[in-house]
Design a protein around this motif. Structure first.
Motif, PDB file in Angstrom:
ATOM      1  N   GLU A 207     -10.583   9.325   3.098  1.00  0.00           N
ATOM      2  CA  GLU A 207      -9.364   8.728   3.643  1.00  0.00           C
ATOM      3  C   GLU A 207      -9.502   7.213   3.754  1.00  0.00           C
ATOM      4  O   GLU A 207     -10.510   6.682   4.227  1.00  0.00           O
ATOM      5  CB  GLU A 207      -9.064   9.327   5.011  1.00  0.00           C
ATOM      6  CG  GLU A 207      -7.759   8.838   5.613  1.00  0.00           C
ATOM      7  CD  GLU A 207      -7.479   9.458   6.961  1.00  0.00           C
ATOM      8  OE1 GLU A 207      -6.392   9.195   7.508  1.00  0.00           O
ATOM      9  OE2 GLU A 207      -8.360  10.199   7.482  1.00  0.00           O
ATOM     10  N   GLY A 208      -8.465   6.462   3.297  1.00  0.00           N
ATOM     11  CA  GLY A 208      -8.466   4.990   3.371  1.00  0.00           C
ATOM     12  C   GLY A 208      -9.075   4.312   2.173  1.00  0.00           C
ATOM     13  O   GLY A 208      -9.095   3.071   2.118  1.00  0.00           O
TER      14      GLY A 208
ATOM     15  N   THR B 150       0.833  -1.209   0.000  1.00  0.00           N
ATOM     16  CA  THR B 150       0.000   0.000   0.000  1.00  0.00           C
ATOM     17  C   THR B 150       0.866   1.257   0.000  1.00  0.00           C
ATOM     18  O   THR B 150       1.942   1.279   0.605  1.00  0.00           O
ATOM     19  CB  THR B 150      -0.927   0.025   1.231  1.00  0.00           C
ATOM     20  OG1 THR B 150      -0.127   0.001   2.419  1.00  0.00           O
ATOM     21  CG2 THR B 150      -1.868  -1.170   1.232  1.00  0.00           C
TER      22      THR B 150
ATOM     23  N   GLN C 287      -2.856   2.257  -4.237  1.00  0.00           N
ATOM     24  CA  GLN C 287      -2.699   3.621  -3.730  1.00  0.00           C
ATOM     25  C   GLN C 287      -3.939   3.985  -2.932  1.00  0.00           C
ATOM     26  O   GLN C 287      -5.077   3.809  -3.408  1.00  0.00           O
ATOM     27  CB  GLN C 287      -2.481   4.604  -4.880  1.00  0.00           C
ATOM     28  CG  GLN C 287      -1.181   4.358  -5.626  1.00  0.00           C
ATOM     29  CD  GLN C 287      -0.908   5.408  -6.681  1.00  0.00           C
ATOM     30  OE1 GLN C 287      -1.657   6.387  -6.816  1.00  0.00           O
ATOM     31  NE2 GLN C 287       0.167   5.239  -7.423  1.00  0.00           N
ATOM     32  N   VAL C 288      -3.704   4.463  -1.719  1.00  0.00           N
ATOM     33  CA  VAL C 288      -4.795   4.741  -0.783  1.00  0.00           C
ATOM     34  C   VAL C 288      -4.839   6.254  -0.517  1.00  0.00           C
ATOM     35  O   VAL C 288      -3.820   6.880  -0.198  1.00  0.00           O
ATOM     36  CB  VAL C 288      -4.592   3.973   0.544  1.00  0.00           C
ATOM     37  CG1 VAL C 288      -5.753   4.236   1.494  1.00  0.00           C
ATOM     38  CG2 VAL C 288      -4.439   2.478   0.275  1.00  0.00           C
TER      39      VAL C 288
ATOM     40  N   ALA D 172      -5.244   9.783   1.120  1.00  0.00           N
ATOM     41  CA  ALA D 172      -5.081  10.352   2.459  1.00  0.00           C
ATOM     42  C   ALA D 172      -6.284  11.194   2.852  1.00  0.00           C
ATOM     43  O   ALA D 172      -6.420  11.600   4.010  1.00  0.00           O
ATOM     44  CB  ALA D 172      -3.807  11.204   2.503  1.00  0.00           C
TER      45      ALA D 172
ATOM     46  N   ARG E   6       0.256   5.531   0.503  1.00  0.00           N
ATOM     47  CA  ARG E   6      -0.676   6.603   0.846  1.00  0.00           C
ATOM     48  C   ARG E   6      -0.381   7.806  -0.070  1.00  0.00           C
ATOM     49  O   ARG E   6       0.764   8.243  -0.195  1.00  0.00           O
ATOM     50  CB  ARG E   6      -0.502   6.994   2.314  1.00  0.00           C
ATOM     51  CG  ARG E   6      -1.501   8.004   2.837  1.00  0.00           C
ATOM     52  CD  ARG E   6      -1.225   8.249   4.316  1.00  0.00           C
ATOM     53  NE  ARG E   6      -2.115   9.264   4.858  1.00  0.00           N
ATOM     54  CZ  ARG E   6      -3.303   9.004   5.379  1.00  0.00           C
ATOM     55  NH1 ARG E   6      -3.742   7.763   5.422  1.00  0.00           N
ATOM     56  NH2 ARG E   6      -4.043   9.981   5.869  1.00  0.00           N
TER      57      ARG E   6
END
Length: 325
Positions: free
Chosen positions: A239-240, A230, A262-263, A265, A232
């Motif tokens: 978010e998440g 993962t 890709q997570v 923010a 960020r």
């Protein structure tokens, strides 16, 4: 006259003695013959007497040994055969032996064989089946299918002609990676063995996880056979939330490959158009767009026109003051 009589006496006696000697000579051979004849008769009588009182003579108390015919015993339960042979007066002796066809506890053969005659009281050997031979499966892991097949056949096993295929590492490709029964198993000799051969690294279809939260996306990818990494990133998404993945959904990757997701923010928002709005209207639009600043961070320009240097573009909501830019 008297003188003649006196001289004639001796001459008359001499022939008489001669005749007596001849008679004695003739009687001696005859006596010998008679004696020999008597001895011969006595010998015959003695021989007959000995025979008559001996073991095989009519006067013997022992009778000749009785014989019985051996019955057919093959493929019959050993308990049944032993009972029958014992009733016939024989003494069965059991010898265990494995056999691929005769059930456990059944007679394979006898010695002497059926139909022969045997004296009562004699021993008879019964070869009794202990069932199929039990063999240990050899370890053929890492061998080529041909070498593994030969090793198993030399150990007494039959090998199923068709091999199973299973994904494997590149090093195990085209080699035996498993057998059924497994190595070391104790099994009957007639149980066939199946080989499993490595087909090389497996390619799997990558599931789509964009839009899922990071925990759900990770579980989805790992259950499909992939590793997950993962990263960020700044973004306007909550978010998440996953906003991108390194391999597009539907494409294939080797099993165990790493998929990078890709997570967000959640630290950006889309700047709304607030030109011409009052302060209250502008604040309402900004908060609705996701801005988390306060009223004090708004700057009111002359002519009451509320503007922003970064209007209509993404901005960081974490800036301490001023318009997001």
């Amino acid at each position: 006259m008297s003188g003649q009589a006196a001289t004639a006496g001796p001459s008359e006696q001499a022939p008489t003695r001669h005749r007596s000697s001849d008679a004695e000579g003739r009687s001696r051979p005859r006596a010998v013959v008679i004696a020999l004849s008597v001895l011969l008769v006595l010998g015959v009588i003695a021989g007959v007497s000995i025979w008559a009182t001996g073991d095989n003579g009519p006067g013997s108390s022992e009778q000749p040994q009785q014989e019985v015919s051996i019955p057919e015993v093959a493929q019959r339960p050993v308990e049944e055969v032993v009972e029958e042979l014992t009733a016939l007066g024989l003494e069965p002796v059991q010898v265990p032996q494995t056999d691929m066809h005769i059930p456990v506890g059944h007679v394979i053969s006898s010695d002497p064989i059926a139909g022969k005659r045997l004296a009562v009281g004699s021993e008879i050997t019964l070869v009794v089946s202990t069932g199929k031979p039990i063999l240990s499966v050899p370890n053929v892991m890492g061998m080529s299918p041909g070498d593994a097949r030969r090793a198993l056949e030399e150990a007494g096993f039959q090998v199923i002609p068709e091999n199973e295929a299973r994904p494997s590492t590149e090093g195990d490709q085209d080699k035996v990676v498993d057998s059924d029964p497994p190595p070391g198993a104790q099994v009957p000799a007639d149980q066939p063995v199946r080989l499993t051969v490595g087909s090389g690294p497996e390619e799997l279809q990558v599931p789509g996880v964009v839009g899922q939260n990071v925990d759900s996306a990770r579980a989805t990818l790992e259950s499909a056979g992939f590793r997950v990494d993962t990263r960020r990133v700044d973004g306007t998404a909550p978010e998440g939330q996953v906003v991108e993945q390194s391999t597009t959904a539907g494409q294939t990757q080797l099993k165990g490959a790493t998929i990078t997701i890709q997570v967000s923010a959640g630290n950006r928002f889309e700047m709304p158009n607030i030109v011409g709005d009052t302060v209250d209207e502008a604040l309402a639009k900004l908060e609705q767009a996701g801005w988390r600043g306060g009223r004090g961070q708004l700057v009111e320009l002359p002519r009451m026109i509320l503007t922003s240097p970064a209007s209509a573009r993404s901005t960081r909501s974490s800036r301490p003051s001023g318009w997001p830019g």
